[in-house]
Motif scaffolding. Structure first.
Motif, PDB file in Angstrom:
ATOM      1  N   SER A   1       0.825  -1.211   0.000  1.00  0.00           N
ATOM      2  CA  SER A   1       0.000   0.000   0.000  1.00  0.00           C
ATOM      3  C   SER A   1       0.856   1.257   0.000  1.00  0.00           C
ATOM      4  CB  SER A   1      -0.938  -0.001   1.213  1.00  0.00           C
ATOM      5  OG  SER A   1      -0.196  -0.057   2.419  1.00  0.00           O
ATOM      6  N   LYS A   2       1.966   1.224   0.749  1.00  0.00           N
ATOM      7  CA  LYS A   2       2.837   2.412   0.808  1.00  0.00           C
ATOM      8  C   LYS A   2       3.594   2.589  -0.502  1.00  0.00           C
ATOM      9  CE  LYS A   2       4.566   5.998   2.724  1.00  0.00           C
ATOM     10  NZ  LYS A   2       5.730   6.048   3.572  1.00  0.00           N
ATOM     11  N   VAL A   3       4.017   1.512  -1.118  1.00  0.00           N
ATOM     12  CA  VAL A   3       4.697   1.596  -2.416  1.00  0.00           C
ATOM     13  C   VAL A   3       3.753   2.223  -3.449  1.00  0.00           C
ATOM     14  CG1 VAL A   3       5.626   0.250  -4.347  1.00  0.00           C
ATOM     15  CG2 VAL A   3       6.293  -0.308  -2.000  1.00  0.00           C
ATOM     16  N   ALA A   4       2.510   1.764  -3.466  1.00  0.00           N
ATOM     17  CA  ALA A   4       1.525   2.306  -4.409  1.00  0.00           C
ATOM     18  C   ALA A   4       1.280   3.787  -4.155  1.00  0.00           C
ATOM     19  CB  ALA A   4       0.219   1.522  -4.305  1.00  0.00           C
TER      20      ALA A   4
ATOM     21  N   LYS B   1       1.628 -11.357  -3.863  1.00  0.00           N
ATOM     22  CA  LYS B   1       0.459 -11.034  -4.677  1.00  0.00           C
ATOM     23  C   LYS B   1      -0.169  -9.693  -4.281  1.00  0.00           C
ATOM     24  CE  LYS B   1      -0.567 -15.970  -5.200  1.00  0.00           C
ATOM     25  NZ  LYS B   1      -1.468 -17.071  -4.796  1.00  0.00           N
ATOM     26  N   GLU B   2       0.109  -9.252  -3.034  1.00  0.00           N
ATOM     27  CA  GLU B   2      -0.437  -7.981  -2.552  1.00  0.00           C
ATOM     28  C   GLU B   2       0.155  -6.795  -3.324  1.00  0.00           C
ATOM     29  OE1 GLU B   2      -2.734  -7.657   0.100  1.00  0.00           O
ATOM     30  OE2 GLU B   2      -2.905  -9.847   0.007  1.00  0.00           O
ATOM     31  N   TYR B   3       1.283  -7.025  -4.014  1.00  0.00           N
ATOM     32  CA  TYR B   3       1.951  -5.940  -4.747  1.00  0.00           C
ATOM     33  C   TYR B   3       1.312  -5.659  -6.113  1.00  0.00           C
ATOM     34  CZ  TYR B   3       5.836  -5.665  -1.434  1.00  0.00           C
ATOM     35  OH  TYR B   3       6.604  -5.469  -0.312  1.00  0.00           O
ATOM     36  N   LYS B   4       0.272  -6.374  -6.464  1.00  0.00           N
ATOM     37  CA  LYS B   4      -0.379  -6.156  -7.758  1.00  0.00           C
ATOM     38  C   LYS B   4      -0.767  -4.679  -7.908  1.00  0.00           C
ATOM     39  CE  LYS B   4      -4.406  -7.442 -10.532  1.00  0.00           C
ATOM     40  NZ  LYS B   4      -5.676  -8.209 -10.579  1.00  0.00           N
ATOM     41  N   GLY B   5      -0.267  -4.044  -8.961  1.00  0.00           N
ATOM     42  CA  GLY B   5      -0.608  -2.648  -9.232  1.00  0.00           C
ATOM     43  C   GLY B   5       0.203  -1.625  -8.459  1.00  0.00           C
ATOM     44  N   ALA B   6       1.082  -2.073  -7.558  1.00  0.00           N
ATOM     45  CA  ALA B   6       1.790  -1.139  -6.691  1.00  0.00           C
ATOM     46  C   ALA B   6       2.711  -0.192  -7.456  1.00  0.00           C
ATOM     47  CB  ALA B   6       2.590  -1.902  -5.636  1.00  0.00           C
ATOM     48  N   LEU B   7       3.209  -0.628  -8.619  1.00  0.00           N
ATOM     49  CA  LEU B   7       4.120   0.209  -9.400  1.00  0.00           C
ATOM     50  C   LEU B   7       3.474   0.728 -10.688  1.00  0.00           C
ATOM     51  CD1 LEU B   7       7.469  -1.783  -8.988  1.00  0.00           C
ATOM     52  CD2 LEU B   7       6.876   0.408  -7.946  1.00  0.00           C
ATOM     53  N   ASP B   8       2.145   0.717 -10.738  1.00  0.00           N
ATOM     54  CA  ASP B   8       1.445   1.116 -11.966  1.00  0.00           C
ATOM     55  C   ASP B   8       1.696   2.572 -12.349  1.00  0.00           C
ATOM     56  OD1 ASP B   8       0.478  -1.389 -12.287  1.00  0.00           O
ATOM     57  OD2 ASP B   8      -1.645  -0.901 -11.995  1.00  0.00           O
TER      58      ASP B   8
ATOM     59  N   THR C   1       4.527   5.936  -5.044  1.00  0.00           N
ATOM     60  CA  THR C   1       4.739   6.024  -6.499  1.00  0.00           C
ATOM     61  C   THR C   1       3.711   6.948  -7.141  1.00  0.00           C
ATOM     62  OG1 THR C   1       5.503   3.721  -6.420  1.00  0.00           O
ATOM     63  CG2 THR C   1       5.093   4.643  -8.578  1.00  0.00           C
ATOM     64  N   LYS C   2       2.464   6.813  -6.733  1.00  0.00           N
ATOM     65  CA  LYS C   2       1.399   7.668  -7.267  1.00  0.00           C
ATOM     66  C   LYS C   2       1.638   9.126  -6.897  1.00  0.00           C
ATOM     67  CE  LYS C   2      -3.646   8.178  -7.302  1.00  0.00           C
ATOM     68  NZ  LYS C   2      -4.938   7.691  -6.742  1.00  0.00           N
ATOM     69  N   ALA C   3       2.084   9.377  -5.666  1.00  0.00           N
ATOM     70  CA  ALA C   3       2.324  10.742  -5.203  1.00  0.00           C
ATOM     71  C   ALA C   3       3.407  11.428  -6.027  1.00  0.00           C
ATOM     72  CB  ALA C   3       2.731  10.727  -3.731  1.00  0.00           C
ATOM     73  N   VAL C   4       4.486  10.712  -6.296  1.00  0.00           N
ATOM     74  CA  VAL C   4       5.588  11.301  -7.062  1.00  0.00           C
ATOM     75  C   VAL C   4       5.149  11.579  -8.502  1.00  0.00           C
ATOM     76  CG1 VAL C   4       7.928  10.928  -7.935  1.00  0.00           C
ATOM     77  CG2 VAL C   4       7.351  10.258  -5.597  1.00  0.00           C
TER      78      VAL C   4
END
Length: 453
Positions: A328-331, A364-371, A334-337
């Motif tokens: 959740s924090k990675v997502a 699997k929780e990382y799905k979409g985290a780096l979108d 990344t979105k904030a930047v």
């Protein structure tokens, strides 16, 4: 008082040792290894052990208390000696509670954001000359230590970590603080080595809310469904004060916070940090800081160490480092930047480093985290997996988890460095997300490299 620390070198433990030394206590300690900056900071105050290792002879009946760190094991020879002598043995959070029993305890909890929120609160209070005791998980500008304890201050601000208290006390730390005023920022599954199911993890936050002193209050992020369910489902006789993300805009790489006096430029950015700011504002108001004074102070807050920390900037490139490692924090980071720099190429580098991140199911929780990244990179060291005695993690597993066909997966520190330095960084943002160091990446060299663009 005479206090002995078993595992004095940890980030939290050495700061507590420094705080008690500053308070006038006599401090001794042991550890089998101590890294920087703990080593130098302890040495400067004469608290660095003469030799590394465990020495039961240091533990005597003259001690008033022993504080046991998580780094020690249950069969630690110094711990066994303390138990044999019947000494008072405290975990880190237990001792903080003992030091604050007669104070108003303000505890900031949540899977993410708690360090930033605690830091914002302390920054505002410090800006306005309000003295409080505190414990925070990052080094802050204007503060000598991460822990400060006095006899006189009425308030203590505590970052409420949900990880375990000590090798012999398996309760989450934030269960022990018994807050008068609490905040809950978000709930996203973490620490799966301790909390093997999401429901089990959520239960810890329910216990935290139920531990708030009767008549106290919980300020909570009602945009987080898990938080909302936990708080609104609690039968504890406390005030429940919801908060939401405030209105803001981004213009030419500058975030503007909407206030009653109009748009105000602030140093931090990203929806998650604006949400953190909203929570911090309500806690500060509960502590007697009015809204105008909060806004005046928060405009000068540059962020907590390693939390979206700007580490380098050239004419057309900027680099940030963030402690983000949970999905959740990675997502959010990344979105904030990307939101802050929509017209720049975002090179987002995530290091898998924690026990949870190497678990095939948790991956699997990382799905979409780096979108939100234009160029996503995942780095990990196979040796880190071996050290944790886990089954090998394979590149196809990671690729499948993140669901990005263009994801670059790297497992060699030198190859990662070379790849990063080989990129054209014109009109780019480099984002490093990790609780590790990418196999020894030299940030000073990277700073020089970024400043050339």
């Amino acid at each position: 008082m005479n206090i002995h620390f078993i595992a004095i070198g940890g980030s939290a433990m050495h700061n507590l040792a420094l705080a008690l030394n500053h308070k006038g206590y006599k401090i001794t300690g042991s550890d089998d290894v101590i890294f920087e900056p703990s080593k130098t900071r302890l040495a400067e105050k004469g608290l660095l052990p003469d030799d590394f290792g465990w020495f039961p002879e240091k533990v005597t009946a003259e001690l008033d208390a022993v504080i046991l760190g998580m780094h020690a094991k249950a069969n630690n020879p110094e711990l066994l000696k303390a138990q044999e002598l019947g000494l008072d043995i405290f975990s880190y959070p237990e001792f903080l509670y003992e030091q604050s029993k007669n104070k108003t305890r303000v505890v900031i909890g949540g899977s993410h954001g708690k360090t930033t929120i605690t830091s914002m609160i302390l920054h505002v209070l410090n800006y306005h000359g309000r003295d409080v005791d505190y414990m925070v998980g990052a080094q802050l500008d204007g503060f000598d230590r991460m822990v400060h304890l006095t006899e006189d201050n009425d308030f203590i601000i505590l970052e409420g970590d949900e990880y375990l208290s000590s090798p012999i006390d398996r309760r989450p730390k934030f269960h022990l603080y018994k807050p008068n005023i609490a905040l809950l920022s978000g709930i996203a599954w973490d620490h799966i080595n301790v909390f093997p199911t999401f429901d089990n993890y959520v239960d810890q936050f329910q216990i935290f809310v139920d531990s708030i002193v009767k008549g106290g209050s919980i300020t909570y992020n009602e945009e987080d469904e898990n938080v909302k369910n936990v708080v609104e489902g609690s039968e504890n006789a406390i005030r429940k004060l919801p908060y939401t993300t405030p209105e803001y805009s981004v213009e030419n790489g500058q975030t503007l916070l909407e206030t009653p006096e109009g748009p105000m430029p602030i140093e931090v950015f990203g929806k998650h940090n604006l949400s953190n700011l909203s929570g911090a504002k309500w806690i500060c108001q509960n502590m007697g800081i009015d809204e105008d004074d909060f806004y005046e102070a928060i405009g000068t807050f540059k962020g907590a160490s390693k939390r979206l920390e700007k580490i380098a900037e050239g004419k057309t490139c900027v680099a940030y480092k963030d402690f983000a490692h949970s999905p959740s924090k990675v997502a959010a980071t990344t979105k904030a930047v990307k939101e802050q720099f929509p017209d720049r190429k975002l090179i987002a580098c995530l290091e898998l480093h924690t026990y949870s991140s190497f678990n095939p199911e948790f991956l699997k929780e990382y799905k979409g985290a780096l979108d939100s990244a234009d160029s996503p990179i995942v780095f990990y060291l196979p040796e880190s997996v071996e050290i944790k005695k886990l089954a090998p993690v394979l590149a196809p597993q990671i690729a499948e988890a993140f669901k990005r066909d263009d994801l670059k997966i790297m497992t060699d520190a030198e190859a990662f460095r070379a790849y990063l330095y080989d990129q054209n960084l014109t009109d780019s943002v480099v984002l490093l997300m990790s609780s590790g160091n990418y196999g020894g990446l030299n940030l000073e060299d990277l700073k020089t490299h970024v400043e050339e663009y």
